[in-house]
Design a protein around this motif. Structure first.
Motif, PDB file in Angstrom:
ATOM      1  N   LEU A 153      35.995  36.755  37.386  1.00 42.28           N
ATOM      2  CA  LEU A 153      35.817  37.964  38.196  1.00 42.28           C
ATOM      3  C   LEU A 153      36.497  37.862  39.552  1.00 42.28           C
ATOM      4  CD1 LEU A 153      32.111  39.089  37.620  1.00 42.28           C
ATOM      5  CD2 LEU A 153      34.182  40.393  37.134  1.00 42.28           C
ATOM      6  N   ARG A 160      38.976  36.163  40.597  1.00 43.50           N
ATOM      7  CA  ARG A 160      40.432  36.140  40.673  1.00 43.50           C
ATOM      8  C   ARG A 160      41.043  37.385  40.039  1.00 43.50           C
ATOM      9  NH1 ARG A 160      42.477  34.245  35.993  1.00 43.50           N
ATOM     10  NH2 ARG A 160      44.403  33.391  36.848  1.00 43.50           N
ATOM     11  N   SER A 161      40.193  38.352  39.736  1.00 42.58           N
ATOM     12  CA  SER A 161      40.686  39.619  39.190  1.00 42.58           C
ATOM     13  C   SER A 161      40.826  40.636  40.325  1.00 42.58           C
ATOM     14  CB  SER A 161      39.680  40.153  38.176  1.00 42.58           C
ATOM     15  OG  SER A 161      38.565  40.712  38.858  1.00 42.58           O
ATOM     16  N   PRO A 162      41.446  41.765  40.062  1.00 41.93           N
ATOM     17  CA  PRO A 162      41.483  42.823  41.078  1.00 41.93           C
ATOM     18  C   PRO A 162      40.086  43.236  41.549  1.00 41.93           C
ATOM     19  CG  PRO A 162      43.077  43.283  39.359  1.00 41.93           C
ATOM     20  CD  PRO A 162      42.294  42.090  38.904  1.00 41.93           C
ATOM     21  N   TRP A 163      39.100  43.159  40.669  1.00 42.07           N
ATOM     22  CA  TRP A 163      37.720  43.460  41.092  1.00 42.07           C
ATOM     23  C   TRP A 163      37.300  42.513  42.217  1.00 42.07           C
ATOM     24  CZ3 TRP A 163      32.940  40.998  41.332  1.00 42.07           C
ATOM     25  CH2 TRP A 163      31.821  41.835  41.464  1.00 42.07           C
ATOM     26  N   ARG A 190      39.215  41.018  44.240  1.00 42.01           N
ATOM     27  CA  ARG A 190      39.981  41.359  45.439  1.00 42.01           C
ATOM     28  C   ARG A 190      39.281  42.474  46.213  1.00 42.01           C
ATOM     29  NH1 ARG A 190      45.378  41.613  43.152  1.00 42.01           N
ATOM     30  NH2 ARG A 190      45.040  43.782  42.602  1.00 42.01           N
ATOM     31  N   VAL A 191      38.776  43.449  45.480  1.00 46.47           N
ATOM     32  CA  VAL A 191      38.108  44.569  46.157  1.00 46.47           C
ATOM     33  C   VAL A 191      36.836  44.090  46.857  1.00 46.47           C
ATOM     34  CG1 VAL A 191      37.004  46.804  45.872  1.00 46.47           C
ATOM     35  CG2 VAL A 191      39.057  46.281  44.570  1.00 46.47           C
ATOM     36  N   LEU A 214      45.930  45.280  46.991  1.00 45.06           N
ATOM     37  CA  LEU A 214      44.676  46.016  47.138  1.00 45.06           C
ATOM     38  C   LEU A 214      44.933  47.516  47.261  1.00 45.06           C
ATOM     39  CD1 LEU A 214      41.570  45.668  47.584  1.00 45.06           C
ATOM     40  CD2 LEU A 214      42.058  45.668  50.022  1.00 45.06           C
ATOM     41  N   GLY A 242      41.979  46.475  36.324  1.00 45.69           N
ATOM     42  CA  GLY A 242      41.294  45.226  36.664  1.00 45.69           C
ATOM     43  C   GLY A 242      40.268  45.366  37.773  1.00 45.69           C
ATOM     44  N   GLU A 243      40.211  46.527  38.411  1.00 42.23           N
ATOM     45  CA  GLU A 243      39.189  46.748  39.432  1.00 42.23           C
ATOM     46  C   GLU A 243      37.889  47.219  38.805  1.00 42.23           C
ATOM     47  OE1 GLU A 243      40.766  49.343  42.426  1.00 42.23           O
ATOM     48  OE2 GLU A 243      41.978  47.755  43.330  1.00 42.23           O
ATOM     49  N   TRP A 253      44.542  43.481  32.131  1.00 42.22           N
ATOM     50  CA  TRP A 253      45.114  44.049  33.350  1.00 42.22           C
ATOM     51  C   TRP A 253      46.332  43.309  33.885  1.00 42.22           C
ATOM     52  CZ3 TRP A 253      44.645  40.152  36.833  1.00 42.22           C
ATOM     53  CH2 TRP A 253      43.530  39.301  36.712  1.00 42.22           C
TER      54      TRP A 253
END
Lengths: 331, 305, 433
Positions: free
Chosen positions: A176, A178-181, A183-184, B134, B141-142, B153
């Motif tokens: 999780l 290291r995923s874009p999630w 990052r958010v 971002l 992937g978000e 993703w």
């Protein structure tokens, strides 16, 4: 003084149930506090929901253990929603106060005399309600590994399952973050207005992190209830949460293995100090006038408080962490 | 988005934008021929203090509009309101066909109206490249359910990275891509924030003092970047104190003082407007200061140092 | 008809030191049992008190040993009734109220004996602030009037804590989870000066308040918070520090004072004065007047004096206050001293009717937070009003819910208030997200 015995007990504690329970609780906090910056001080409440779901559904209501585990996890999701909806739009300290209050609401409710028949009051619930789990036990005798010796075949089984569970959650966390999630949520931890300006629904992500961490926290309670086949309300006081925080910061917040490493070190030190002091008092090396045997627990807790203060100020990145990767942020 | 550098192209786009606005009268609140943003009766007060009291603002599509005014004129508060970071006590505003009142800030950004901040909000503890990534919208992937499965993703992530690197090259930040954003200078942070805002693929970009704290060497390239945005069809609304910059790049200037819009028009004429000079220098100024925008600029510069 | 409300003091009186690890074995008798220890408020074991356990066709009477300990081994788990024979209590010791002589116990565990405590005091039974008092008068409205008065008294205790917490928060933005320990400190110091040093209680109380203000305010700020401010430690980190400090202080208090709940000596007759349907003891009245005077002084200081104005300026904008020549550190020190003094008195006021244990702070901290949030975080007036509402609400809620759940009710209301009106009752609406 038998230092050999002290070491064996302390090293066994490093892999034992308590280490696993607190590692799970701290893994949940790591997602909430470490990566997203949410001050959840009600992890004990999430754990209590897990533990009591297991005990009540099986022992009181006579239903299946697997159903009870499922209810415990769903309960944590609902609890997270109830806490998150009013507070996640507010400043961080509101969440802290509301979560600690809600955890206390749960503890006092389950220990109340009026609800004794469901929750067992201050004694909690004890019984052989986790038979379904132990029927899968592949070990017919206690296993040992180096100096580590488990008490029974049952203890061996639950410990192995516990470490597998930790492994899975560590893996999930690693995937999780290291995923874009990931990052958010990290951007939310650092500056939620920046995330907002880039079109991220901050409230929604915070809610996800709160619930996910809470579900992991509830697994800690579920595990505890199955391991001990007993739940007691006062095990889920705010002290549980504070220990989990100390463990998280000790091992390093926002580090995937931080909570696991933290829990191992924490319980080694705590058990080592406890055992050493017990023997020192018992053999009279420390006289009764300075420390009585019933005060050893108190001294240990004072040390935990002191350690938490010193760590967050001097080693906020954890004992192995790198200052530059420091995740805890000044607000 | 590709970098265009030909000056002739730049001139022609600029000329077109000016031409589109040429018939528009210089009066506060005037309707533009091709409006992208319209705000009406926006009112925001803090206690007894009126911060913003704007009757009407209309912004022309694909133009560069500057929002100027003395300190405390309410420019940033107005910006915050428009972008959804503050709630006005009254007023409505519309972007394209979207009513924005009661819209959350993130939704406004998703609609394509993205902002930067006066005090930059780069994420210091992330790398420059992560900051950029971002910004990309609609990333699979978000979503928490897809996030644990990189194969779901990673393809999109590659595209996002490609786009981020292109933008970083264009803003001369490519070499910095693996550095933590916290290690960059103030000017570089301004650039990064602008580049990151572009990652959202906006239609309109709102820049809050893009030139503040940027060293003179970087100022020119920043101005160039802003002009390039217009060439790509973006609408730019920006707050600025540097009058040279405003005169250089803007097609239209809106002047705020004490929460109200007191004048607007093409840069050259607005800077000669008596109400504007009054607002900056007080009502009883010396006549010779009004000859051109020059002394006005110097005055502002003196003020900001 | 005089009805008495059950008091949820049990938890407080047992003050259990619970086992932490699930693996820790209990040294248990074989089979289910009920056990307990009878002690005078001074901590001496009470011997020769007879106790009867009945139920499920079983009945046994035992007497307590030299240490005040007693134990009944039961044939099976189940529900039992435990009765203390009041006539066997030593001279000068009584129950807080006579209906506490009978209590029910449900024994579930075969491994862990069920512990039963009886709330004992010196002299006659006092009414309890925040613990529910004697309800005079007839009918619902008579009870409601009595509970409102009790609630206001309890609200004052919370307010003394909440105003201090609010002042500290206002000037330093610290959400202090160790604020409850200031109350515990006050109560324990009052016990120390009155019982252990032997000062008359009316002397011991002001001495304890001053000592609280010095130790809990001046020294705490100097040793813990001032160095951290100098380091520039972030607010989240400071919050975590306050949690570590709370944990440390709680167990330090337990280490120094032991786990028992100590009763402070009374200083006025315990006979209630009846005003219409309301009964109030002179002691509670004097304690409440003291609280009102302290709060009035605090608000006068905040509103009228130079240093109070400086405090508000710092709360508004520390940088601006500092730039305009206000010594911010001096203001913060003053605020800490005042907060600790108020908190100390709150702890004493609570201890006068409920006794004092190392857990006093934990018990009250969340209610203080509830008061502060209800009034709007950061305003002293809001904290005062919010706390009084919380106090009255808690006491009145026992008309509808079991009294042991009344604190729970208050915390649930806190969460609901946040849902509906996050800025509190008096707080300014502020967009934070």
């Amino acid at each position: 003084m038998d230092w050999g015995q002290i070491f064996v007990i302390s090293i066994t504690a490093m892999v034992g149930s308590t280490t696993i329970i607190y590692a799970l609780a701290a893994l949940g906090l790591n997602i909430q506090f470490g990566y997203t910056g949410l001050l959840n001080f009600g992890q004990a409440g999430f754990a209590a929901i897990g533990a009591y779901s297991v005990a009540v559904v099986t022992a009181t209501l006579g239903q299946s253990l697997w159903l009870s585990i499922f209810i415990g996890l769903i309960g944590a999701v609902i609890f997270g929603l109830i806490l998150g909806i009013p507070t996640l739009r507010l400043r961080a300290d509101y969440l802290a106060i509301v979560t600690i209050a809600a955890a206390e609401v749960i503890r006092q409710t389950v220990r109340s005399v009026s609800l004794n028949e469901y929750f067992g009051g201050s004694d909690g619930i004890t019984g052989k309600y986790a038979r379904e789990f132990y029927s899968f036990n592949p070990f017919d005798q206690a296993i040992s590994w180096g100096p580590i010796q488990f008490n029974s075949a049952q203890a061996s089984w639950i410990t192995v399952v516990g470490w597998v569970l930790i492994g899975l959650i560590v893996l999930l966390t690693w995937l999780l973050v290291r995923s874009p999630w990931g990052r958010v949520v990290k951007s939310i931890r650092e500056d939620e207005n920046a995330s907002r300006s880039l079109g991220k629904n901050v409230y929604f992500y915070k809610m996800q992190a709160l619930i996910l961490g809470g579900v992991v926290g509830s697994l800690a309670g579920i595990y505890w209830a199955i391991d001990a086949q007993s739940v007691q309300p006062d095990n889920y006081s705010s002290r549980f949460t504070f220990f989990a925080y100390t463990i998280l910061i000790l091992g390093g917040a926002a580090r995937v293995f931080g909570p696991v490493v933290g829990s191992i070190i924490f319980w080694f030190i705590l058990v080592f100090i406890g055992e050493s002091l017990t023997q020192l008092v018992a053999t009279g090396i420390i006289p009764d006038t300075i420390l009585r045997s019933d005060q050893i627990g108190q001294v240990r807790f004072m040390l935990v408080g002191l350690a938490l203060m010193l760590l967050i100020v001097y080693r906020p990145q954890g004992i192995f962490g790198d200052k530059r990767e420091l995740a805890l942020d000044d607000r | 988005m590709t970098a265009k550098t030909a000056t002739s192209a730049s001139d022609s786009v600029s000329a077109r934008a000016v031409a589109a606005l040429s018939g528009v009268k210089s009066e506060p609140g005037i309707t533009k021929p091709d409006e992208i943003l319209v705000a009406e009766n926006i009112n925001r007060h803090f206690g007894g203090l009126v911060a913003v009291d704007v009757d009407r603002l209309s912004v022309q599509r694909a133009s560069i509009t500057a929002l100027i005014g003395p300190n405390g004129a309410g420019k940033t508060t107005f910006f915050n309101v428009l972008a959804g970071f503050d709630t006005p006590d009254a007023g409505t505003w519309r972007y394209e066909n979207h009513e924005l009142r009661n819209k959350a800030a993130y939704k406004i950004a998703q609609l394509g109206m993205v902002r930067t901040f006066q005090l930059t909000k780069v994420l210091a503890k992330m790398t420059v490249l992560e900051n950029m990534r971002l910004g990309a919208q609609r990333q699979l992937g978000e979503r928490i359910l897809a996030a644990p499965f990189p194969f779901a993703w990673s393809g999109q992530e590659e595209q996002v990275t490609e786009r981020a690197l292109t933008l970083l090259r264009r803003f001369n930040l490519y070499e910095k891509k693996d550095d933590f954003a916290g290690t960059m200078s103030g000017g570089q942070r301004k650039l990064l924030e602008m580049a990151r805002a572009l990652m959202t693929d906006p239609t309109m970009i709102m820049l809050d003092e893009p030139m503040a704290g940027v060293n003179p060497a970087l100022t020119q390239s920043l101005l160039g970047h802003i002009k390039e945005l217009r060439e790509e069809g973006l609408t730019v609304l920006f707050i600025e104190h540097d009058m040279d910059a405003v005169r250089d790049i803007s097609d239209w200037v809106v002047v705020m003082a004490q929460g109200r819009i007191i004048a607007e028009g093409p840069p050259a004429s607005v800077m000669r407007d008596k109400a504007v000079i009054d607002a900056y220098l007080g009502a009883h100024h010396d006549e010779e200061l009004t000859k051109s925008g020059e002394s006005l600029t110097q005055n502002k510069k003196a003020k900001s140092t | 008809m005089i009805k008495r409300v059950r008091v949820a003091l049990l938890a407080l009186l047992i003050a259990p030191l619970l086992s932490l690890s699930p693996a820790v074995a209990q040294d248990a008798p074989s089979g289910p049992a009920i056990t307990g220890t009878l002690e005078s408020p001074g901590g001496e074991g009470l011997a020769g008190v007879s106790i009867t356990v009945e139920g499920n066709g079983f009945s046994e009477t035992v007497t307590s040993n030299e240490a005040g300990e007693w134990q009944v081994i039961l044939p099976d788990t189940g529900a039992y009734q435990v009765t203390l024979d009041v006539s066997t209590l030593p001279e000068g010791i009584s129950l807080t109220s006579e209906d506490r002589a009978v209590t029910s116990a449900t024994v579930i565990s075969r491994e862990r004996p069920k512990r039963i405590g009886f709330p004992l005091v010196e002299g006659d039974a006092p009414a309890a602030v925040g613990g529910g008092g004697t309800i005079g008068g007839a009918g619902f409205w008579g009870q409601a009037a009595q509970l409102t008065v009790d609630g206001l008294a309890f609200g004052l205790v919370i307010a003394l804590g909440a105003v201090g917490l609010s002042l500290v928060y206002g000037t330093t933005k610290l959400v202090n989870f160790a604020h409850g320990e200031l109350l515990a400190l006050g109560g324990l110091l009052a016990y120390f000066f009155s019982v252990l040093v032997g000062l008359p209680i009316l002397v011991a109380i002001p001495v304890a308040v001053l000592a609280s203000a010095f130790l809990g305010g001046y020294v705490q700020n100097l040793v813990v918070w001032k160095p951290l401010r100098k380091r520039g430690t972030g607010l989240t980190a400071l919050l975590v520090v306050s949690i570590g400090l709370a944990l440390f202080l709680q167990y330090l208090f337990l280490f120094l004072f032991g786990g028992r709940t100590r009763i402070l000596p009374g200083f006025a007759g315990q006979a209630g004065i009846n005003i219409g349907p309301i009964a109030v003891t002179p002691r509670d009245m004097i304690a409440a007047v003291g609280a009102v005077v302290l709060l009035a002084l605090t608000f006068w200081w905040l509103g009228k004096t130079q240093s109070g104005k400086a405090t508000r300026a710092v709360a508004d904008n520390p940088a601006l206050a500092s730039a305009s020549g206000i010594n911010v550190e001096k203001v913060i020190t003053t605020v800490w001293v005042i907060a600790a003094g108020l908190g100390g008195y709150a702890g004493i006021m609570f201890a006068l009717s409920n006794g004092v244990s190392w857990q006093l702070g934990v018990q009250l901290l969340l209610l203080i937070f509830a008061g502060v949030i209800l009034g709007g975080l950061g305003t002293a007036t809001g904290a005062l009003i919010g706390s009084l509402i919380v106090g009255v609400f808690i006491q009145l809620s026992v008309l509808f819910i079991p009294s042991e759940l009344k604190y729970v009710g208050a915390l649930v209301v806190l969460i609901i208030v946040l849902l509906v009106r996050p800025q509190g009752i008096l707080g300014r609406k502020e967009r934070v997200g």
